[in-house]
Structures are given as C-alpha cells and as structure tokens.
Motif scaffolding. Sequence first.
Motif, PDB file in Angstrom:
ATOM      1  N   SER A   5       0.837  -1.212   0.000  1.00 18.32           N
ATOM      2  CA  SER A   5       0.000   0.000   0.000  1.00 18.32           C
ATOM      3  C   SER A   5       0.863   1.250   0.000  1.00 18.32           C
ATOM      4  CB  SER A   5      -0.921   0.004   1.229  1.00 18.32           C
ATOM      5  OG  SER A   5      -1.827  -1.072   1.175  1.00 18.32           O
ATOM      6  N   MET A   6       1.970   1.208   0.725  1.00 18.10           N
ATOM      7  CA  MET A   6       2.878   2.360   0.777  1.00 18.10           C
ATOM      8  C   MET A   6       3.594   2.562  -0.557  1.00 18.10           C
ATOM      9  SD  MET A   6       4.395   1.522   4.573  1.00 18.10           S
ATOM     10  CE  MET A   6       5.731   2.712   4.478  1.00 18.10           C
ATOM     11  N   LEU A   7       3.770   1.474  -1.336  1.00 18.80           N
ATOM     12  CA  LEU A   7       4.442   1.562  -2.634  1.00 18.80           C
ATOM     13  C   LEU A   7       3.492   1.917  -3.771  1.00 18.80           C
ATOM     14  CD1 LEU A   7       6.730  -1.621  -2.411  1.00 18.80           C
ATOM     15  CD2 LEU A   7       7.435   0.766  -2.099  1.00 18.80           C
ATOM     16  N   SER A   8       2.208   1.990  -3.477  1.00 20.68           N
ATOM     17  CA  SER A   8       1.221   2.243  -4.530  1.00 20.68           C
ATOM     18  C   SER A   8       1.397   3.644  -5.112  1.00 20.68           C
ATOM     19  CB  SER A   8      -0.196   2.091  -3.964  1.00 20.68           C
ATOM     20  OG  SER A   8      -0.428   3.058  -2.945  1.00 20.68           O
ATOM     21  N   GLU A   9       0.729   3.897  -6.262  1.00 18.35           N
ATOM     22  CA  GLU A   9       0.911   5.164  -6.972  1.00 18.35           C
ATOM     23  C   GLU A   9       0.484   6.360  -6.139  1.00 18.35           C
ATOM     24  OE1 GLU A   9      -1.062   4.973 -10.671  1.00 18.35           O
ATOM     25  OE2 GLU A   9       0.194   3.337 -11.478  1.00 18.35           O
ATOM     26  N   GLY A  10      -0.450   6.174  -5.254  1.00 19.11           N
ATOM     27  CA  GLY A  10      -0.907   7.297  -4.450  1.00 19.11           C
ATOM     28  C   GLY A  10       0.119   7.757  -3.429  1.00 19.11           C
ATOM     29  N   CYS A  11       1.008   6.863  -3.023  1.00 21.45           N
ATOM     30  CA  CYS A  11       2.003   7.203  -1.987  1.00 21.45           C
ATOM     31  C   CYS A  11       3.421   7.244  -2.538  1.00 21.45           C
ATOM     32  CB  CYS A  11       1.918   6.180  -0.854  1.00 21.45           C
ATOM     33  SG  CYS A  11       0.319   6.155  -0.014  1.00 21.45           S
ATOM     34  N   ASN A  12       3.763   6.212  -3.311  1.00 20.45           N
ATOM     35  CA  ASN A  12       5.124   6.113  -3.882  1.00 20.45           C
ATOM     36  C   ASN A  12       6.203   6.262  -2.809  1.00 20.45           C
ATOM     37  OD1 ASN A  12       4.300   5.757  -6.613  1.00 20.45           O
ATOM     38  ND2 ASN A  12       3.915   7.973  -6.768  1.00 20.45           N
ATOM     39  N   HIS A  13       6.016   5.581  -1.705  1.00 19.35           N
ATOM     40  CA  HIS A  13       6.982   5.687  -0.608  1.00 19.35           C
ATOM     41  C   HIS A  13       8.315   5.049  -1.010  1.00 19.35           C
ATOM     42  CE1 HIS A  13       8.409   6.069   3.500  1.00 19.35           C
ATOM     43  NE2 HIS A  13       8.797   4.795   3.469  1.00 19.35           N
ATOM     44  N   VAL A  14       9.389   5.666  -0.574  1.00 20.61           N
ATOM     45  CA  VAL A  14      10.731   5.173  -0.887  1.00 20.61           C
ATOM     46  C   VAL A  14      11.441   4.827   0.417  1.00 20.61           C
ATOM     47  CG1 VAL A  14      12.941   5.703  -1.978  1.00 20.61           C
ATOM     48  CG2 VAL A  14      10.815   6.609  -2.957  1.00 20.61           C
ATOM     49  N   PHE A  15      11.962   3.627   0.507  1.00 21.10           N
ATOM     50  CA  PHE A  15      12.722   3.193   1.687  1.00 21.10           C
ATOM     51  C   PHE A  15      14.178   3.599   1.497  1.00 21.10           C
ATOM     52  CE2 PHE A  15       9.008   0.527   1.604  1.00 21.10           C
ATOM     53  CZ  PHE A  15       8.687   0.314   2.935  1.00 21.10           C
ATOM     54  N   THR A  16      14.611   4.622   2.198  1.00 18.98           N
ATOM     55  CA  THR A  16      15.951   5.165   1.952  1.00 18.98           C
ATOM     56  C   THR A  16      16.849   5.234   3.186  1.00 18.98           C
ATOM     57  OG1 THR A  16      15.106   7.410   2.264  1.00 18.98           O
ATOM     58  CG2 THR A  16      15.196   6.560  -0.004  1.00 18.98           C
ATOM     59  N   GLU A  17      16.292   5.376   4.371  1.00 18.97           N
ATOM     60  CA  GLU A  17      17.112   5.595   5.561  1.00 18.97           C
ATOM     61  C   GLU A  17      16.857   4.501   6.609  1.00 18.97           C
ATOM     62  OE1 GLU A  17      16.560   9.499   7.064  1.00 18.97           O
ATOM     63  OE2 GLU A  17      17.149  10.486   5.194  1.00 18.97           O
ATOM     64  N   PRO A  18      17.578   3.419   6.533  1.00 12.41           N
ATOM     65  CA  PRO A  18      17.354   2.326   7.497  1.00 12.41           C
ATOM     66  C   PRO A  18      17.916   2.669   8.877  1.00 12.41           C
ATOM     67  CG  PRO A  18      19.200   1.804   6.069  1.00 12.41           C
ATOM     68  CD  PRO A  18      18.618   3.084   5.545  1.00 12.41           C
TER      69      PRO A  18
END
Length: 706
Positions: A191-204
């Motif tokens: 859901s976070m990766l969907s087009e509405g959000c396009n969340h990016v996992f960048t800072e672990p």
Amino acid sequence: MTASHSDSLVVLFGATAGAYGAKLGSDERELILLVWQVVDLQNKKVGTLHKSLVKADNLDLSDQCREVSGLTPEGLGKAEPLDRVLQQFSQLVSSDLKVLGRSSYTLCSDGQLLIRQVLHPETSKKNFVLSDCFYSFYDLRKEFHTCYPSSAAVKDQTIKTMAEYLGLGTDEAEEDFGVWQVKTMVAIIFSMLSEGCNHVFTEPETVKHKYETGPCSKSETVDSETVIRARGLPWQSSDQDIARFFKGLNIAKGGVALCLNSQGRRNGEALVRFVNSEQRDLALERHKHHMGSRYIEVYKATGEEFLKIAGGTSNEVAQFLSKENQVIIRMRGLPFTATQEDVLGFLGPECPVTGGKEGLLFVKYPDGRPTGDAFVLFSCEEYAQNALKKHKEILGKRYIELFRSTAAEVQQVLNRYMSTPLIPTLPTPIIPVIPPPYTIATGSVRDCVRLRGLPYTAGIDDILEFMGDATGDIKPHGVHMVLNQQGRPSGDAFIQMKSADKAFMVAQKCHKKMMKDRYVEVFQCSGEEMNFVLMGGTLNRSGLSPPPCKLPCLSPPAYAAFQTAAVIPAEAAALYQPQALLPSTRTPQASAAAPPTVTYYPAQAAQLYMNYTAYYPSPPVSPTTVGYIAAPPGAVAAAATATHTPILPQPGALVRMQGLPYNTGMKEILSFFQGYQYAPDDYNGLIQLSDQARSVLQAPKEWVCL
C-alpha cells in the motif's frame, strides 16, 4: 534501486517465550519463533513465506505466550536451536532472492524490539555472531508514519492499527500466529508503494557493530534524556563489558563512564550516554537484566552527572585520548621514581605502547609529585591482553596492578588528583544540613507510622503526595528514610505525626495505597520502635531485635538541592553541637561568656518535613558521600560580632593529626608533643573526634589539639 543499498526487503517477525507486544525482550526470555518473507520492491512480488520454531534453553512458556501464540513446550522441544535457525534463514533468503532475480536486501520489522532487544542481546549472551544484515533494518512503524503523517504516533502503532488505518480486511484468527503478522506487514508495504504514496525506503535504522571510545569535554552539552545509570556492575567490568550488556543499542562515542569511589576504585556503577532518547528508553527496559550471574539495575540519570564523571578540561588528557579506538590500561602502584623508560621496559616488546612515550600518561598531584598511577594506550586487544598478564609483577621493589580502563576513568582520576589541595586545612565553620539523631522522639506513645514497600526511587515529594491531607499533621523533620548497608533506600520510612490519633487515621487511610507502581503498607508504631529500626534493629511480628551497631551514620543527602541560605538560631532549629568540630578559645569565664550556638541551614530546609538523618548497620557508607553546606562568611561574622567572642581559636592554636594508630591513647599523644606547650587544664584541649565529626573531617581516626 528503490532503497539506498538494497532492492528487496525481508519482512521479519518474531516472538519470545515471555512478554509480547510493547514489552517484547524486557524479561530476557529467549526467542522461540521467526517468520519471514522476501518482498521485491521494484516488481512488487513476494517470495515464499517461511515459519521456523526455535528451541530455547528454557522451554517454560509464560501464560501470555501460550495464549497468544498457541505454542507448547513439547512442540518447541523438537525445533532447532537459534544458531541453526539463523543459518537456515540466510540460506533460504539467498535462495528466494535468486528466484526473484535480486541480489541485496534489508530487513524490515514491526518496530525496534525484535532486532535491538531480542536478537542482539541473546546472540551476544550465547557468544555467536550475527550476520551483517541484522545491523541494518527498516522500522515499519516509522516508515508508515512518514508515509501517512496523519496516522497515530509511532509509539502507539501496531500491525493491527496500521492495517485498520488502510482499511485492510485481514482476519487474524484465520492464520497461524506469526503468519498473519507477516502477511499483513507485506500488504501494508504494498500500500505504501502504490501510486498514491510512492513511498521510498531510503534511511534504514542502524545498529553499531562496536562501541567507540573517546574523550568528553566539560564544555559539551549532554542531553539528560540520553543518560542512564547502571548499578550493580562487577568491579572488574570494563566499558566493553557494559557495551556488550547494552548490545543492540547505540551508545554515544565515549559514552561509558565507570564511577569511582573516594579511594579511586570502581564502585560498581556506571553512567552510559546513548545517541538519542529512544535508545535510552530501550536501555531502561533492561532494568535487572543479567551480566553473568549478577542483575544490573538501570535508572535515569542527568547530563550533569555524566559530565561530572566523564568530562575533563586538561589539554594533556585530551591529547592523550585523541588517539581513537585504543585500548586503555591503568597501572597502579608504580614507584614514585619510575620513569617512562622504566614503564616501557616493564611492559616489554610483546605489548608495544601506542606512540611509545606518547602513549603513557603519569598521574600527578598539582605540585608535580607522582601518585603511583599511570595510563597506557595499546593499539589492539592482543597487546592489551599481554599487558594484563603482567598483573602484580614486580617493578623495582613494588608489585604493579594492571586493569582495563576507560577514557572517563582517566578523566576522573586526573580530576580527582588535580583538585587535591597541596596543604590540607580544616574547613571553615560548617554545620550539616542533617538534623542530629537525638532530635528523634522516643517513648511508647504510638504517634508514628511506618511505611513499608516504598519504591526505591521514592523521595520526599512522593511521600508527601502519598500522605495527602495528612501532610499537615507531620512533625517538623518528621520523615525518616531508612537506608541499607550500602547507603541506598531500603524501601522503608518512618513518619512522626503530631498525635497518636493522627497516626491511627493515616494508617487506616493510606494502608496498601499505591505509590507509583507499588502498594505501600502503613503501620502505626511508637517512637521507641522507630528508633530501634533507625539504629539498625529490626521490627517484626516477634518484637524488637536490637541493632548490631549503635553507631549512627549519616545518610547521603540525595533527596533535595538547596539554593538560597539563611541562619537560624539554635533555639528555633534542631541543634548540632559545633563544639565537637571547632572548639572555641577557653577563658576563665568560658562558661559564662560562651556564644549562643548558631546552626546554619538553607532557607528551604526549615520548611521541609524531611529529617535527612537515617541509620543502618555497620559498615557505614563512606564519609565522603555525606554532603555539607558551609556557613557563609557573613553568617559567621554576624555570630561572632553579636557575642564579641571569636568562633575559632587563635591562629596556630589548633592542630589536626591524621593517620594515628587505632589504639593510640592520650598518653601517647602527650608524649609525641613533649617539649611543646599545650592547654594544661585537665587536657581538655585534647579532643577525640566523635563519629559525626569524623565524617566531616573524612579521616579514619583523628585528634584535635589546642
């Protein structure tokens, strides 16, 4: 590549044999379940879902674990141990990545607890190494809150609340424990990766591989929300041992400060500074976790306390500690004539010192005299171990002690010696803030109450709040905290009420009332019974047991801090006889012209209910832990002017003797001073100091001669 250093996530969920949810890992219980699944972030595909039981050393499951997980000791008894399960985890993840055509991955867990509070501490105790993938992970709760700022706060998030926020219709009852959690976490990620959000996992999130040593300056600003105090440490524990106890949490560089007692030896306590308040809060959850066979108490501390122990101002020390990642060894008992060449020769070629002579730091008094202590830097653990093997070997005619040390200990030792006065002098007129033991009332009237089961962190404010409306019925200085042999709160306190009726009402009203997270028992008792306990005796169902030691000892006044001051006449305050410390000049009319006693208190002290005197059996706490407030010069001058009588004897009339044998008598003292004139009137000028006076002067046994 979607993430900064990986193109896939491994969603990971685990459970222990004890607490679940927000308390996961707080009870030191072992891991019993791991469930995981690989997620391809670019193609939004998943690998096979894996569930693996873990055989714990202790298969006794808590009731909560049985209820939530449905697991049984019989089923876990057939599982593989943790090291084998982690090997299988690495193999299966690699296999799934190949199927998905991916090469790298980062873990993703529900919060911090599984990685920081369970996996790292347990593997550290079992002495096997976690793979690098467990030192970097994404916290799904933080990522979710970043993606959906209007959602609940991170600390209030759970897998269920995140799913409900997104309207995911998953039913927890339909799946096995652990399987539902991982499937739901994967659905949340998609859901976070969907087009509405396009969340990016960048800072672990990262976990430090190793504790970094380093100096600390007193000019630094240390956030009090990042510091804890660890108590009960083995005396030989090093900063690396403490870092291992907090494995999984990120300690700030140079953030471990071992505390020393008045003799410069470790007292079993340490202050630890973490990189942020979140790590500090996780550290507090390790209260009473074990280091070997000892449990360690963990409490909040302040930045000021940390700087007092670890901070330094010496440029020489700063330069010595500027070499990073060095192992520090402390040498004690060196001959006063020892040189740098002597120390290097003693250590030998098998343990070379970093930088040669630059890696040695001799501890000296302010006048340059050596103290017999030195610190040595080694570049690696092997050299340090070789040096420690020389413990108690001979240099000159003395055996040398060698111990592991820390940057904070270097600062403490240097600060302690550099602040030592060249010529010890008697203090200015000082009167303890602590009222004397003989102000405590005695008798058989049951006008006192005993509080039993107090939280160890309870102070005067907590007790007054606990008493409620009955606070107004407490006698002045009528609250007495009972300390144990180590000078720490025992959980007991006595309160003197204005009458027996008031004591009865308090006992009825407050018995088993809650204070913080504990209920407190309240019993009515007499002043006689109270005195027996305060003097070290015991009060139980069979009656009174006399104290093993009748000598009173002052408790550390760690309950309040005072800012302004006032002088209170002795008639209006609990008296403390200053003549025991500072005898006035004798004249033929001494008894008639003696000045009225002046007792010095901070202004707030007269308004407090607290009597800061507490007693406990021998051996007493070190006198150096007792604090005193010196009377300001103006107060002393005012008292002297009012009576036209000097408070101190004339210059040169007062002699202080230290280091006397314990069997020394008056005859030996007089013989020692043969040929000198001393006050002849019945040898009244020869005064053996009382225990309270000795605490002020901080000497094992002393005499004052006039």
